[in-house]
Design an enzyme around this catalytic site. Structure first.
Site, short mmCIF file in Angstrom:
data_model
loop_
_atom_site.label_atom_id
_atom_site.label_comp_id
_atom_site.label_asym_id
_atom_site.label_seq_id
_atom_site.Cartn_x
_atom_site.Cartn_y
_atom_site.Cartn_z
N GLY A 1 0.84 -1.20 0.00
CA GLY A 1 0.00 0.00 0.00
C GLY A 1 0.87 1.24 0.00
O GLY A 1 2.01 1.21 -0.49
N SER A 2 0.34 2.29 0.56
CA SER A 2 1.06 3.57 0.51
C SER A 2 2.22 3.59 1.50
O SER A 2 2.19 2.92 2.53
CB SER A 2 0.09 4.70 0.83
OG SER A 2 -0.47 4.50 2.12
N THR A 3 3.21 4.41 1.18
CA THR A 3 4.36 4.58 2.08
C THR A 3 3.88 5.16 3.41
O THR A 3 4.39 4.80 4.48
CB THR A 3 5.42 5.49 1.42
OG1 THR A 3 5.94 4.79 0.28
CG2 THR A 3 6.56 5.80 2.36
N VAL B 1 1.02 4.64 5.04
CA VAL B 1 0.50 3.60 5.93
C VAL B 1 1.62 2.61 6.30
O VAL B 1 1.69 2.13 7.43
CB VAL B 1 -0.72 2.88 5.30
CG1 VAL B 1 -1.17 1.72 6.17
CG2 VAL B 1 -1.86 3.87 5.12
N GLY B 2 2.51 2.36 5.35
CA GLY B 2 3.65 1.48 5.63
C GLY B 2 4.46 1.99 6.82
O GLY B 2 4.90 1.23 7.68
N GLU C 1 5.60 -3.41 0.82
CA GLU C 1 5.75 -3.06 -0.60
C GLU C 1 4.95 -1.78 -0.78
O GLU C 1 3.73 -1.78 -0.71
CB GLU C 1 5.23 -4.22 -1.47
CG GLU C 1 5.83 -4.20 -2.85
CD GLU C 1 4.96 -3.47 -3.83
OE1 GLU C 1 5.13 -2.24 -3.94
OE2 GLU C 1 4.10 -4.11 -4.45
N CYS D 1 1.96 0.54 -8.52
CA CYS D 1 3.00 1.12 -7.65
C CYS D 1 4.31 1.28 -8.39
O CYS D 1 5.08 2.19 -8.11
CB CYS D 1 3.17 0.27 -6.40
SG CYS D 1 3.32 -1.47 -6.77
N GLU E 1 3.86 10.40 -5.72
CA GLU E 1 3.12 9.40 -6.46
C GLU E 1 1.70 9.93 -6.77
O GLU E 1 1.01 10.41 -5.87
CB GLU E 1 3.02 8.15 -5.59
CG GLU E 1 2.58 6.94 -6.34
CD GLU E 1 2.71 5.67 -5.51
OE1 GLU E 1 2.55 5.75 -4.27
OE2 GLU E 1 2.96 4.61 -6.09
#
Ligand code: ADP
Length: 831
Positions: free
Chosen positions: A244-246, A248-249, A266, A300, A397
């Site tokens: 998912g998104s950086t 939330v990562g 990822e 992505c 992004e």
């Protein structure tokens, strides 16, 4: 319309795929879905549901359960209960189940494809010809890994219960990337699909039933970010895999810090698509279509930045515009459209907002003359030129069909532009010159590089990021490490770390301190038998004290950039042996010293480019020089640790052997050529992380230092080591060995002092690419938490004590794997 007119315009007629089978499936379920837990449909504990919509017309498709903490807990319990039997089933039996799943995906492939296109908005051509075949391929490939687990991964076992959180852009494919390797390696899973696209995961749940998969092995809990957060936070989950998104990562990295959960992420990307002037421009244009208009650009690893060499920029822009004019946006179920619908209004708004920002920041916008359908969420293919490298649309992004084009003059400039991003997911390189292509492939910081192709995926190849695009790989052998762990870990003693961990206190040696023994020379300000007043309780092996004379100052300095330097603080701390006898002083390094060391390490990154043979030679030389001084080192170990002479000698001998081991590995940690089903070679190249912080174990002051630093430098990293806090003098004695062994300045930097304080500075430093920490759990938690700033790779012990003499726990491939990351380079090749 007459046939003659059709010939005139060459316009496509509609070629709709029937939605009927998917509609019937939805109706059969009353257009309402519960969670799939323990092999059964279970109503949400809190009775909450949400709608999922068709992006092509904005209409609701079905109601889906919103997972609460209670639902997640039930699912985790089901997975836990199913785990032992699934693990013990053995590789062959698990292979049979994965094979059955693959067959069933194929049998229901059209239904899956149609349902995916309805729920996500992607063109049926893509869901039918790319997504679903790749899903089946993933299960087949991993059926093979299940079969091979016992022979290929001896000494490893499944991690346990995996919590898996996936995005909406490739709903079923991301499910396959997560579930297939987890199951193959004997784990059970709780998977949360994205809230916009839960339907194919629910159909997959049905085929798990059809395959007779044991209950609880696969659990699907639907819901939004809150459900994901509950899954990531659940204490009985052993591993989190997230795509998912950086943003939330980063939350998940912080949230799971110190819990001991394994984590793979990822995340986002801003991948460069690099076009050199000798490239075949017609192929390039089709490449751009696949790079940024595939799946509406909601990919992505989308090639969202075209970097083109100046001489051909104009020609390429012209061709691109002509091609864009011919792209067809429309009903995803129409087989003749190229671009479908954007997944949700919120995503469409984000694209529109970022495009407005691009214009405001001065870039030139170009869109085709035709307009998109109005009854769904559509966005036209969009090209930005005149984009400044620092512009928002060049850095952030967009996750839509929008590409930013920039120009460069030289290959060096292309590399600089390509790497001018915090991401590092993928890159695509277009040139007819193989030398140039491979040279650039090596220099671009990205987990996947496609040469004269783009957006190629296969189950046999690893996929994953560098930098803030995340860590861990999915696919192939590389991806399996995420779902297994060394067996010895389960029974290793754990050091929790106390609130009042001793930190070194600065200060000159007081008159009461008793100095025993002598430095091994060089590392200290002066050499020689400087012990004053060594007490009767000082350790065997010390040299006689020069009674009556004052101690000669022999405070060990720091080692930065190949030189011994005084610490910024100007302070040192007393080093005592276990009996409390003062055995020397070590420099008290601080934040500033770490920063200097990081800078020195960055200047030494040429080490990564030196040949592996040369690095091996340097490691052999280190071994040779340590061996020449083995007695002194053994004496020193005995002095500072209280070890008996035999044990001290054994530690030195084992350290020498470790240097030989990593010298041996330096030119043998090879990588692979993956067997992807395309006409190309996929080169899996292990690359060094770059600049690494290594916080060495407190115990085994020489062996722990050598066993951690040697594999890192063997792989080409430059290192800042924080040696044993209680016995740093073995590392400081090592300076002379480093100085006499041709180790280039800056490759190994050593900062002594308060372990946890220095570890925290390393973990928070944005120019450090990876941190290893071997210490109590408390320190591990801090390192993982602070690493979230630049998403650096971490490898921490979670407080587990290793037996550093043991060839499995103290050495070997696990160390090499953590010192490298795999770059997969796809090169078209022959027939
Ligand atoms: P995208 O921008 O691709 O939608 P997100 O990172 O927002 O990416 O979402 C990816 C997945 O993560 C989705 O399944 C979403 O529900 C989930 N998610 C969102 N927020 C959280 C969170 N705080 N913790 C765990 N999962 C989350």
């Amino acid at each position: 319309m007459k046939v003659a007119d059709i010939f005139e315009t060459m316009e496509y007629g509609p070629a709709p795929e029937s939605a009927a089978p998917a509609e019937q499936w939805l109706d059969r379920h009353g257009r309402e879905f519960e969670h799939f837990i323990g092999g059964e449909w279970q109503a949400p504990v809190e009775g909450e549901y949400f709608e999922t919509y068709n992006p092509a017309d904005g209409k609701p498709i079905a109601r889906v359960a919103q997972g609460s903490e209670g639902d997640v807990d039930r699912a985790v319990r089901a997975a836990r209960a199913a785990f032992p039997a699934w693990r013990d089933l053995g590789g062959h039996a698990r292979a049979r189940y994965l094979y059955a799943l693959a067959r069933l995906v194929q049998r229901h492939s059209r239904l899956f494809a149609v349902l995916e296109s309805i729920d996500n908005g992607k063109p049926i051509r893509e869901s039918r010809d790319i997504d679903i075949p790749l899903v089946a391929r993933h299960f087949y490939h991993h059926a093979g890994w299940a079969q091979l687990m016992e022979s290929e991964f001896p000494g490893y076992e499944p991690v346990g219960v995996a919590g898996q959180i996936i995005p909406w852009n490739f709903p079923l494919l991301m499910l396959a990337w997560k579930i297939a390797p987890a199951l193959a390696m004997g784990n059970t899973v709780v998977l949360k699909p994205a809230e916009f696209t839960p339907l194919t995961a629910l159909l997959f749940a049905e085929i798990c039933q059809e395959a007779g998969l044991p209950q609880g092995v696969v659990n699907i809990v639907t819901g939004d970010g809150r459900t994901g957060a509950a899954l990531a936070a659940h204490p009985d989950v052993d591993k989190i895999a997230f795509t998912g998104s950086t943003e939330v990562g980063r939350i998940i990295r912080t949230q799971t810090a110190g819990t001991g959960k394994k984590l793979s992420l990822e995340l986002g990307g801003k991948s460069p698509f690099i076009v050199f002037e000798d490239a075949d421009l017609d192929s390039v244009v089709e490449g751009v279509v696949d790079a940024i208009w595939f799946n509406q650009g909601q990919v992505c690893c989308a090639g969202s930045r075209i970097l083109v060499q100046e001489g051909v920029a104009e020609g390429l822009i012209e061709r691109l515009k002509a091609r864009m004019e011919k792209l067809r946006v429309g009903d995803p179920l129409d087989k003749a459209i190229d671009i479908g619908a954007i997944v949700a209004p919120v995503q469409l708004e984000r694209i529109e907002r970022m495009v407005r920002q691009g214009v405001e920041e001065g870039a030139t916008l170009w869109q085709p003359s035709w307009s998109c359908p109005k009854d769904g969420w559509f966005y036209p293919p969009t090209l930005f030129t005149d984009v400044a490298p620092a512009a928002t649309i060049a850095q952030e992004e967009i996750f839509g069909p929008v590409v930013a084009l920039m120009t460069f003059r030289t290959p060096e400039e292309a590399v600089a532009l390509a790497n001018n991003t915090r991401y590092g997911l993928a890159a695509s390189i277009w040139t007819e010159n193989i030398n140039l292509a491979l040279d650039i492939a090596a220099k671009v910081k990205a987990g996947t590089v496609w040469i004269n192709c783009t957006n190629q995926f296969d189950a046999a190849s690893g996929f994953g990021g560098y930098r803030e695009s995340g860590f861990g790989r999915e696919g192939g052998r590389e991806g399996l490490w995420e779902y297994i762990r060394p067996k010895w870990e389960a029974t290793a003693p754990v050091d929790e770390g106390s609130e009042h961990e001793a930190r070194p206190v600065a200060g000159p040696v007081s008159g009461e301190g008793r100095v025993a023994g002598a430095g091994v020379g060089g590392a200290a300000d002066s050499v020689g038998p400087a012990a004053a007043g060594a007490g009767a309780d000082s350790v065997a092996g010390t040299r006689p004290a020069a009674a009556g004379l004052p101690a000669i100052d022999r405070t060990a300095k720091l080692f930065i950039g190949g030189k011994q330097v005084r610490p910024d603080s100007g302070y040192s701390y007393p080093v005592l042996n276990p009996s409390g006898v003062l055995v020397g002083e070590a420099a008290l390094g601080n934040r500033k010293d770490i920063r200097n060391a990081v800078e020195a390490a960055h200047k030494a990154t040429g080490w990564a480019r030196t040949t592996a043979h040369n690095r091996a030679q340097v490691l052999y030389y280190l071994a040779e020089n340590l061996s020449a001084r083995a007695d002194e080192f053994a004496e020193r170990i005995a002095l500072v640790t209280g070890a008996d002479p035999g044990a001290a000698e054994r530690e030195v001998a084992c350290s020498i052997e470790r240097l030989f081991l990593y010298a041996a590995w330096a030119d043998k940690w090879d990588g692979a050529v993956h067997r992807t089903p395309f006409r190309n070679v996929t080169l899996a190249m292990p690359e060094p992380l770059g600049v690494m912080g290594i916080v060495c174990p407190d115990e085994r002051p020489l062996l722990g230092f050598v066993s951690t630093v040697a594999p890192a430098i063997a792989m080409g990293n430059a290192v800042i080591a924080v040696p044993s806090q209680s016995a740093p003098l073995l590392a400081t004695d090592f300076y002379q060995v480093l100085e006499t062994s041709d180790v280039p300045g800056g490759v190994v930097n050593i900062v002594t002092g308060g372990r946890d304080e220095l570890a925290e500075v390393l973990a928070a430093h944005d120019d450090v690419d990876g941190v290893w920490y071997f210490g109590p759990r408390k320190g591990c938690a801090a390192v993982e938490r602070l690493s979230a700033g630049n998403m650096k790779r971490t490898w921490v012990s979670h407080g587990r004590r290793r037996d550093w003499f043991d060839p499995v726990q103290g050495a070997g491939e696990e160390f090499l794997r953590h010192a490298t990351q795999v770059k997969n380079i796809w090169v078209p090749y022959g027939e």
